[in-house]
Each structure stands twice: as structure tokens, then as C-alpha cells.
Design a protein around this motif. Structure first.
Motif: not given
Length: 426
Positions: A376-403
């Protein structure tokens, strides 16, 4: 609607009604019914995996969607009989499983393992997150940045409260801190606090209690029906004392309190099997199917009428709403419902074939979570979750997006994405 306060119909973000004449709860019901998250439940397992070749007949077993629709029908009628707004109860019943991930409770456990360092995973907490944040319906401008922020379906306070089966955070169970059941993640506490304004801590509103019992009734009866259709449950085996002992071992501690006397459960089963409509045999013929369908109707009516009668005896006539009453379910009815759950558990969920399938499903989700984490975010995430992943400012938040991404997938989509991300990278 006149039996609900103005605060009950408030929304997190105020908005005008585009079609005057509808009640706030009719709007809630419509929003849930038209949501993508509800539609995706058609591809998520309830108990018997759709399309399983182990089925003795083409029984079209329940999915999470059909279960939710049936739960909604039960809840709407029971709620109306007790004076609740029927649209409010139906909306809660339709929404109660929307946060469940692929592969049912097995998927829930796998995601909880992956997310243990960020607050875990729980299907009911995910439902609140989805309803208030993830399902794209309403956006507001953030006060500081001016950026659009999702408020999910922006349901009323009463609807969100009615859909909340476990009104506490992780580890906050009022009597069992070790319980894995909870209804809100730390990230979502602000909206949860808004939903629970004026409520007694840990208490469920009346409509949530109606939803919860309707859920129990629907899945206990229909899982039993699906088990018979699929050829996994032999009604004749329920007469065996040895088989009954196995069923009681499944029931006690899981579906009834640990101190329940097995004799109490035996009496509950006897009450059911003594009924004229009980399916003592099933061969898949049209006559057998009709008799079984009548039995499911009889069971649902039996359990709902028991709760309606006991609740009316305790709280009288009139409209029972929000925090003005408690749903009373007689112990006998709860035991009968629990016996049906234990029968389906023993003969359907505990089959060797099912355990092999669950083990494979756990591997699929664990490997998928690792692959998304690596790519992530290059592969596997739908556009909605890719945007949330890219906006996240810490690893915890990025992991929650994957969940969140994994939880949104259907069974088939999870397997497809797992194959795409892992097969070509081994």
C-alpha cells in the motif's frame, strides 16, 4: 415519531430533508437500505458457505444480507408491537451486521489478531465506524482545513444508538473486562459520545434490545433451518442422550450462563420437539420443505410473542421507547433459542470440513493483510482507502485503513485480491 424527543432525531451534521413528508427514521432506513455496505453483505458468509458443494441440496443458504433482511422483518414487527417506531428498529436491524468482514466470525478473529496493536477489530465497532465515517453519503467541511470530511450515512442519534449492540469501548465491558465484544474504536469515541448523550453508561436503548433479540431469533432459527437443508443436521439424532450431552457442552458457557443445569436445556428441547410442527425428519421433498418453513415461522412467532408478553406484563401498554423500558425475554425462551444455536454450532460449524475451511480463510486474510501492508498504497487499495492511507500521518492510522479495506471485502473479493497480491510475488 411523536413519542421521540427532538434530540433523538438530530444528526451529527445538520441537513435539510430533500423530500418533505418523510420522517427522520424513514430517511435512516432508506439510507441503510440503499448503501453499498449493505449490498456487499450478499457476498459474506453467514454459516453455510454459499455455493458449497458439500450441500446435500441446492438450499441457497443465508448470507449476511439475507440474514439482515430477515432480522429486519422480525425486528420491525416486534418493535411495532411494543410501540417503537418500526422504521427506526428496521434501520438498526439492517445495519447491525454491516461492519462484519469476509468469512464471518472467522474473519473477525483474523482481523482482530492483525489489529491487536491498534485497538483490535470487532464487527460491531466496525459497523459504527462504517455508519459514521466510511460509507460515502454525506461530507462536511473541516473547521480548520476546510477539507471535505465524511460523516458516513449521517443517521440520527436514535438510529445509531439502536444499532449499537455493545455500548462500550474495548476492554470496557461492565461485568467482564476480558470480553472481546465492544462497540467503538478509540478513533470513533467523539461520535460515540455524541450518540450516547443522556444515556446511562453501558445500557442499551430499548430499540437496540429489540434489535439484539431479533438478531438472536433470526439466526438461531435460520441457522437451524439451513443446517437441515444442507443435510448436516439429522433431527433424529436429537433424541440421543449422547448427542444431547455434546449439544449441552456447546451451549453452556457460550450460549447460556456457565452455571446452567443441562436438565434445563433438555427441558427446553423437549418443549420444542413436543410441538406438532417440529420437523422430526427432513428429506428435502416439497412436503418436507413446507413443513420446515412452517416450523421456522412457528419458532419465530413463539420467541417474539414470549418477549412481547413478558415485556408488556412488566411495563404495561403504550409506546415503549429509548430508555423508558427494558425488553424482557423469559428464561425459557432464551434457553430454547440457545438450544437451536448450539445444535447448528455442533453439527454445522464444528464439522471437520468447516475447520479446514476456516484455517484456510485465516491464512488468506493474514497473508492479505501482510501484502497490503507491504504494498500500500500503490497496490491493493480501492481509491477511497488509498486516499485515506495517503492522508494518514502515522503508522497506526495507516494500519487501520488497511483493516477498513479488508473488512469491506466480500468473501470472493478477499480471495481474489489475496491471489493477485501474493501469487505473483512468491
Amino acid at each position: 415519531m411523536e413519542f421521540y424527543a427532538e434530540a433523538d432525531t438530530e444528526r451529527w451534521a445538520a441537513e435539510p430533508d430533500k423530500r418533505p413528508g418523510r420522517t427522520a427514521f424513514q430517511r435512516d432506513r432508506a439510507r441503510v437500505l440503499h448503501s453499498g455496505a449493505l449490498r456487499r453483505l450478499s457476498g459474506k458468509t453467514q454459516v453455510v458457505t454459499p455455493g458449497s458443494r458439500s450441500q446435500a441440496w441446492d438450499a441457497s443458504p443465508r448470507t449476511r444480507l439475507t440474514h439482515s433482511l430477515e432480522c429486519a422483518q422480525v425486528g420491525r414487527e416486534l418493535g411495532a408491537a411494543l410501540g417503537c417506531d418500526p422504521d427506526l428498529v428496521e434501520a438498526a436491524c439492517l445495519a447491525h451486521d454491516m461492519g462484519h468482514p469476509p468469512f464471518g466470525h472467522n474473519g473477525e478473529q483474523a482481523l482482530n489478531d492483525f489489529a491487536k496493536d491498534i485497538g483490535g477489530f470487532e464487527g460491531n465497532a466496525q459497523s459504527l465506524r462504517l455508519l459514521t465515517r466510511l460509507e460515502p453519503k454525506r461530507f462536511v467541511r473541516a473547521a480548520e482545513s476546510g477539507k471535505p470530511v465524511s460523516v458516513g450515512l449521517n443517521l440520527t442519534r436514535a438510529a445509531l444508538d439502536a444499532a449499537t449492540k455493545y455500548p462500550w469501548a474495548r476492554g470496557g465491558h461492565p461485568t467482564d473486562p476480558a470480553s472481546v465484544k465492544f462497540g467503538v474504536y478509540e478513533d470513533d469515541l467523539p461520535v460515540f459520545a455524541w450518540v450516547r448523550e443522556g444515556a446511562t453508561p453501558y445500557s442499551k436503548c430499548f430499540e437496540a434490545q429489540v434489535m439484539d433479540w431479533s438478531d438472536d431469533v433470526a439466526y438461531s432459527v435460520h441457522d437451524f433451518e439451513d443446517g437441515l437443508h444442507a443435510g448436516h443436521i439429522d433431527p433424529g439424532a436429537l433424541r440421543s442422550e449422547t448427542e444431547r450431552a455434546d449439544i449441552w457442552r456447546v451451549a453452556i458457557g457460550r450460549y447460556v450462563p456457565q452455571d446452567t443445569d443441562p436438565q434445563e436445556l433438555s427441558e427446553a428441547l423437549e418443549r420444542l420437539t413436543e410441538q406438532d410442527w417440529w420437523p422430526h425428519r427432513y428429506d428435502g421433498s416439497a412436503v418436507s420443505q413446507a413443513r420446515l418453513k412452517d416450523a421456522t415461522s412457528q419458532l419465530i412467532g413463539r420467541f417474539c410473542l414470549a418477549a412481547e408478553g413478558a415485556t408488556r406484563a412488566a411495563f404495561g401498554t403504550g409506546h415503549l421507547t429509548r430508555y423508558g423500558a427494558e425488553l424482557v425475554v423469559p428464561r425459557a425462551a432464551r434457553n430454547e433459542c440457545a438450544v437451536l444455536k448450539a445444535v447448528a454450532d455442533r453439527y454445522v460449524m464444528q464439522r471437520d470440513e468447516q475447520e479446514r475451511l476456516r484455517a484456510d480463510q485465516r491464512v488468506v486474510l493474514a497473508e492479505l493483510a501482510d501484502a497490503l501492508t507491504a504494498r500500500a498504497p500503490a497496490e491493493g487499495l480501492d481509491p477511497q482507502f488509498r486516499a485515506l492511507y495517503e492522508e494518514a500521518d502515522d503508522e497506526r492510522t495507516r494500519k487501520r485503513v488497511i483493516v477498513d479495506q479488508i473488512a469491506s471485502l466480500t468473501d470472493a473479493a478477499a480471495r481474489s485480491l489475496h491471489s493477485r497480491l501474493t501469487v505473483h510475488h512468491r
